[in-house]
Design a protein around this motif. Structure first.
Motif, PDB file in Angstrom:
ATOM      1  N   LEU A 107       0.850  -1.189   0.000  1.00  0.00           N
ATOM      2  CA  LEU A 107       0.000   0.000   0.000  1.00  0.00           C
ATOM      3  C   LEU A 107       0.886   1.240   0.000  1.00  0.00           C
ATOM      4  O   LEU A 107       1.888   1.290   0.716  1.00  0.00           O
ATOM      5  N   CYS A 108       0.514   2.239  -0.783  1.00  0.00           N
ATOM      6  CA  CYS A 108       1.204   3.527  -0.760  1.00  0.00           C
ATOM      7  C   CYS A 108       0.363   4.527   0.027  1.00  0.00           C
ATOM      8  O   CYS A 108      -0.826   4.700  -0.257  1.00  0.00           O
ATOM      9  N   ALA A 109       0.965   5.169   1.020  1.00  0.00           N
ATOM     10  CA  ALA A 109       0.321   6.241   1.771  1.00  0.00           C
ATOM     11  C   ALA A 109       1.038   7.524   1.389  1.00  0.00           C
ATOM     12  O   ALA A 109       2.189   7.737   1.781  1.00  0.00           O
ATOM     13  N   ILE A 110       0.375   8.370   0.618  1.00  0.00           N
ATOM     14  CA  ILE A 110       1.073   9.499   0.015  1.00  0.00           C
ATOM     15  C   ILE A 110       0.360  10.820   0.299  1.00  0.00           C
ATOM     16  O   ILE A 110      -0.829  10.862   0.604  1.00  0.00           O
ATOM     17  N   THR A 111       1.133  11.886   0.188  1.00  0.00           N
ATOM     18  CA  THR A 111       0.579  13.232   0.174  1.00  0.00           C
ATOM     19  C   THR A 111       0.908  13.843  -1.184  1.00  0.00           C
ATOM     20  O   THR A 111       2.008  13.668  -1.707  1.00  0.00           O
ATOM     21  N   ALA A 112      -0.068  14.546  -1.735  1.00  0.00           N
ATOM     22  CA  ALA A 112       0.100  15.159  -3.049  1.00  0.00           C
ATOM     23  C   ALA A 112      -0.228  16.647  -2.947  1.00  0.00           C
ATOM     24  O   ALA A 112      -1.220  17.029  -2.314  1.00  0.00           O
ATOM     25  N   SER A 141       2.844  -6.541  -8.601  1.00  0.00           N
ATOM     26  CA  SER A 141       2.378  -7.680  -9.400  1.00  0.00           C
ATOM     27  C   SER A 141       3.518  -8.643  -9.725  1.00  0.00           C
ATOM     28  O   SER A 141       3.375  -9.866  -9.594  1.00  0.00           O
ATOM     29  N   LEU A 142       4.651  -8.086 -10.118  1.00  0.00           N
ATOM     30  CA  LEU A 142       5.798  -8.917 -10.495  1.00  0.00           C
ATOM     31  C   LEU A 142       6.317  -9.744  -9.328  1.00  0.00           C
ATOM     32  O   LEU A 142       6.726 -10.898  -9.507  1.00  0.00           O
ATOM     33  N   ILE A 143       6.272  -9.166  -8.110  1.00  0.00           N
ATOM     34  CA  ILE A 143       6.839  -9.880  -6.958  1.00  0.00           C
ATOM     35  C   ILE A 143       5.775 -10.629  -6.156  1.00  0.00           C
ATOM     36  O   ILE A 143       6.048 -11.117  -5.065  1.00  0.00           O
ATOM     37  N   GLY A 144       4.576 -10.719  -6.717  1.00  0.00           N
ATOM     38  CA  GLY A 144       3.556 -11.566  -6.115  1.00  0.00           C
ATOM     39  C   GLY A 144       2.820 -10.959  -4.943  1.00  0.00           C
ATOM     40  O   GLY A 144       2.226 -11.691  -4.138  1.00  0.00           O
ATOM     41  N   MET A 145       2.828  -9.630  -4.833  1.00  0.00           N
ATOM     42  CA  MET A 145       2.116  -8.969  -3.748  1.00  0.00           C
ATOM     43  C   MET A 145       0.785  -8.409  -4.240  1.00  0.00           C
ATOM     44  O   MET A 145       0.653  -8.015  -5.399  1.00  0.00           O
ATOM     45  N   ARG A 146      -0.195  -8.359  -3.354  1.00  0.00           N
ATOM     46  CA  ARG A 146      -1.473  -7.724  -3.662  1.00  0.00           C
ATOM     47  C   ARG A 146      -1.296  -6.212  -3.504  1.00  0.00           C
ATOM     48  O   ARG A 146      -0.877  -5.737  -2.456  1.00  0.00           O
ATOM     49  N   TYR A 147      -1.636  -5.467  -4.542  1.00  0.00           N
ATOM     50  CA  TYR A 147      -1.494  -4.009  -4.511  1.00  0.00           C
ATOM     51  C   TYR A 147      -2.815  -3.385  -4.089  1.00  0.00           C
ATOM     52  O   TYR A 147      -3.858  -3.618  -4.699  1.00  0.00           O
ATOM     53  N   LEU A 148      -2.777  -2.589  -3.028  1.00  0.00           N
ATOM     54  CA  LEU A 148      -3.965  -1.912  -2.534  1.00  0.00           C
ATOM     55  C   LEU A 148      -4.001  -0.473  -3.045  1.00  0.00           C
ATOM     56  O   LEU A 148      -2.959   0.140  -3.267  1.00  0.00           O
ATOM     57  N   ALA A 149      -5.185   0.065  -3.212  1.00  0.00           N
ATOM     58  CA  ALA A 149      -5.325   1.444  -3.682  1.00  0.00           C
ATOM     59  C   ALA A 149      -4.617   2.400  -2.731  1.00  0.00           C
ATOM     60  O   ALA A 149      -4.568   2.172  -1.524  1.00  0.00           O
ATOM     61  N   PRO A 150      -4.032   3.477  -3.262  1.00  0.00           N
ATOM     62  CA  PRO A 150      -3.270   4.393  -2.411  1.00  0.00           C
ATOM     63  C   PRO A 150      -4.140   5.163  -1.422  1.00  0.00           C
ATOM     64  O   PRO A 150      -5.254   5.590  -1.752  1.00  0.00           O
ATOM     65  N   PHE A 151      -3.621   5.337  -0.212  1.00  0.00           N
ATOM     66  CA  PHE A 151      -4.232   6.190   0.799  1.00  0.00           C
ATOM     67  C   PHE A 151      -3.617   7.566   0.608  1.00  0.00           C
ATOM     68  O   PHE A 151      -2.434   7.774   0.880  1.00  0.00           O
ATOM     69  N   ALA A 152      -4.406   8.506   0.103  1.00  0.00           N
ATOM     70  CA  ALA A 152      -3.830   9.779  -0.352  1.00  0.00           C
ATOM     71  C   ALA A 152      -4.490  10.980   0.303  1.00  0.00           C
ATOM     72  O   ALA A 152      -5.699  10.999   0.540  1.00  0.00           O
ATOM     73  N   LEU A 153      -3.672  11.982   0.568  1.00  0.00           N
ATOM     74  CA  LEU A 153      -4.161  13.304   0.974  1.00  0.00           C
ATOM     75  C   LEU A 153      -3.788  14.279  -0.126  1.00  0.00           C
ATOM     76  O   LEU A 153      -2.604  14.464  -0.436  1.00  0.00           O
ATOM     77  N   PHE A 154      -4.788  14.907  -0.715  1.00  0.00           N
ATOM     78  CA  PHE A 154      -4.564  15.869  -1.790  1.00  0.00           C
ATOM     79  C   PHE A 154      -4.469  17.285  -1.222  1.00  0.00           C
ATOM     80  O   PHE A 154      -4.856  17.549  -0.077  1.00  0.00           O
ATOM     81  N   ALA A 155      -3.950  18.206  -2.034  1.00  0.00           N
ATOM     82  CA  ALA A 155      -3.772  19.603  -1.630  1.00  0.00           C
ATOM     83  C   ALA A 155      -3.105  19.677  -0.259  1.00  0.00           C
ATOM     84  O   ALA A 155      -3.535  20.415   0.629  1.00  0.00           O
ATOM     85  N   SER A 156      -2.049  18.911  -0.113  1.00  0.00           N
ATOM     86  CA  SER A 156      -1.410  18.766   1.202  1.00  0.00           C
ATOM     87  C   SER A 156      -0.775  20.066   1.698  1.00  0.00           C
ATOM     88  O   SER A 156      -0.649  20.270   2.905  1.00  0.00           O
TER      89      SER A 156
END
Length: 207
Positions: A107-112, A141-156
């Motif tokens: 999972l990616c937890a990002i600020t944008a 996908s290549l390394i066999g992990m389940r990719y979860l949608a990113p947890f994002a904060l916009f207009a950070s």
């Protein structure tokens, strides 16, 4: 029968933490949740000399890996790319015998910095936030992990003055606790475009 708890690894990458109004408190919060291992990559590896064996062992010991970072030029900060290049090596993460991460989740937890409506085909960034992170999704996908949608904060950049940080931190804590307690519908989380609002049906049970 109660479900077994999961171990969550947060890999935090922020090169200018003294200017961070959101990522730094997110990391501090994660560090205080039982079942979560929070690692500050810039602090641990200030010279970028990453201990590959140590990092691979961390991956083996955890079920869910979260990459927490501010979106820099539609990608990750430099140390997180270095971490990927060195740690996710052939024979460990991919290749004929590289199956050590199969079945785990990423999972990616990002600020944008841009507003949410900037991340679409008609916005000035032209792509959704998930589309911009496709290289990480394909890596999973290549390394066999389940990719979860990113947890994002916009207009950070304006989140603090607009008093949106508290809500985001509460959602972050809710997500982490539910991940540890194995209450997140991972199949649903993998299909969503983003986890900005944390839909109610994302969790198998209420906290």
């Amino acid at each position: 029968m109660p479900q077994q708890n999961q171990k969550v690894l947060v890999l935090f990458a922020h090169p200018s933490q003294d200017r961070s109004e959101i990522n730094r408190p997110m990391f501090k919060l994660a560090s205080n949740i039982e079942g979560v291992t929070a690692v500050d990559l810039y602090r641990e590896y200030p010279t970028f000399r990453i201990n590959v064996d140590k990092e691979q062992q961390r991956l083996l010991e955890h079920d869910i890996v979260i990459m927490q970072f501010p979106l820099y030029w539609y990608s990750t900060p430099a140390i997180l790319k270095e971490w990927q290049d060195l740690v996710l090596e052939y024979g460990f993460a991919y290749g004929h015998d590289g199956k050590m991460l199969h079945g785990k989740s990423l999972l990616c937890a990002i600020t944008a910095g841009g507003a949410e409506n900037a991340y679409c085909d008609k916005g000035y960034n032209h792509f959704t936030i998930r589309e911009l992170l496709h290289p990480l999704e394909q890596t999973a996908s290549l390394i066999g992990m389940r990719y979860l949608a990113p947890f994002a904060l916009f207009a950070s950049r304006t989140a603090a003055e607009e008093q949106r940080v508290g809500v985001h931190l509460n959602n972050w804590k809710k997500l982490l606790v539910n991940l540890v307690e194995n209450k997140v519908d991972l199949e649903l989380a993998s299909r969503l475009d983003k986890l900005t609002q944390l839909p109610n049906n994302l969790f198998k049970e209420a906290l």
